[in-house]
Design a protein around this motif. Sequence first.
Motif, PDB file in Angstrom:
ATOM      1  N   GLU A 288      36.262  31.673  36.802  1.00 39.01           N
ATOM      2  CA  GLU A 288      35.136  30.497  36.603  1.00 39.01           C
ATOM      3  C   GLU A 288      34.879  30.484  35.034  1.00 39.01           C
ATOM      4  N   ARG A 289      35.375  31.345  34.115  1.00 38.10           N
ATOM      5  CA  ARG A 289      35.638  31.125  32.658  1.00 38.10           C
ATOM      6  C   ARG A 289      36.427  30.121  32.333  1.00 38.10           C
TER       7      ARG A 289
ATOM      8  N   PRO B 113      33.380  46.160  40.274  1.00 34.48           N
ATOM      9  CA  PRO B 113      33.935  45.016  40.456  1.00 34.48           C
ATOM     10  C   PRO B 113      35.126  45.122  41.222  1.00 34.48           C
TER      11      PRO B 113
ATOM     12  N   LYS C 228      30.060  34.936  46.099  1.00 29.44           N
ATOM     13  CA  LYS C 228      31.395  35.100  45.544  1.00 29.44           C
ATOM     14  C   LYS C 228      32.305  35.473  46.594  1.00 29.44           C
TER      15      LYS C 228
ATOM     16  N   GLU D 207      35.366  36.025  38.040  1.00 28.98           N
ATOM     17  CA  GLU D 207      34.588  35.700  36.763  1.00 28.98           C
ATOM     18  C   GLU D 207      35.540  35.129  35.849  1.00 28.98           C
ATOM     19  N   GLU D 208      36.937  35.447  35.609  1.00 27.80           N
ATOM     20  CA  GLU D 208      37.723  34.981  34.778  1.00 27.80           C
ATOM     21  C   GLU D 208      38.328  33.533  35.179  1.00 27.80           C
TER      22      GLU D 208
ATOM     23  N   THR E   7      36.031  29.041  42.946  1.00 27.02           N
ATOM     24  CA  THR E   7      36.285  30.212  42.252  1.00 27.02           C
ATOM     25  C   THR E   7      35.790  31.439  43.094  1.00 27.02           C
TER      26      THR E   7
ATOM     27  N   THR F 160      36.993  41.561  41.787  1.00 30.26           N
ATOM     28  CA  THR F 160      36.197  40.537  41.671  1.00 30.26           C
ATOM     29  C   THR F 160      35.943  40.056  40.143  1.00 30.26           C
ATOM     30  N   GLU F 161      36.445  40.808  39.386  1.00 31.94           N
ATOM     31  CA  GLU F 161      36.600  40.354  37.949  1.00 31.94           C
ATOM     32  C   GLU F 161      37.548  39.001  37.923  1.00 31.94           C
TER      33      GLU F 161
END
Length: 303
Positions: free
Chosen positions: A280-281, A3, A184, A277-278, A225, A273-274
């Motif tokens: 987007e969550r 990531p 992304k 994801e956070e 995001t 890149t994590e």
Amino acid sequence: MSPIFKAALIQLAPEPLNPTSNFHRASQFIREASAQGADLAVLPEYHLTGWVADSNALTTHALDWETWIQKYQSLARELHINIVPGTIVQADSSFKSTCDSTKPGSLNQPSLLNVSTFISDKGEILGTYTKINLWHPERPHLTPSSLSTPHTVLATPLGPVGILICWDLAFPEAFRALVQQGAKIIIIPTFWTASDCMVEGLRLNPKAEALFVESALTVRAFENTCCVVFVNAGGNDDDGPMGLSQVAMPFVGKVKGSFEGNEEGLRVVEVDTEILEEAERHYKVREDMGREDWHYGYSHGRK
């Protein structure tokens, strides 16, 4: 795929119409980036020639665009690094066979395209993007990409990547077109000057263009995001390219290690890149775009 990757921002100050010298300096920066463990090296728009509003001068160099791409492919293979060599102006492929290339103004002027290319760490061309939204001084000299050619996401060793160029930053629709395909990371080679807003804008705010760029990059990262890798040209002229090359991320804004000024140089920035994801969550932007009852004229993950 990890990531975390390292992006090298190469804020080159190009010498006008001197591609040999500019390539030499660019390749030195790429070698230094590789030595620092960078996975991706990005150069500015017009990094080989600078921006010169002269169709004949641009054509002279645009006819030789393949030579420079091949040099970057060899460099990527040698150093095992992904490269986006800014943009390189290209003459349309049919022109060489229909005119004397030593006299670019002797027959019909070719279509000149402002093209960015993603070259993998194996030296393979994974895709290209031709600038759609031309800045006003470019329009007498360049041909925009056809609007019938959609923005396309590229499958790369770093994940799904979209490429935009400079003034495309002003159009959120361009980002949405890439995000709806799953991008992304969005890479933006740029040649953006501090005086682009002209006298009127400078009178109101001498740093108006910096405000535009910094604000837009932050907003685009949050509202999509996504990670935005923005690489501008540099230089010491107050009226020239203003630099500010950076990585922008949701939550974070400008990532630590990005440029704060317009000096020529290299910055290697670590990208996690994590965070995307956070984000987007938390914000659920992509999830909302994928709903069957999504209320705008585009969607994420739906035809």
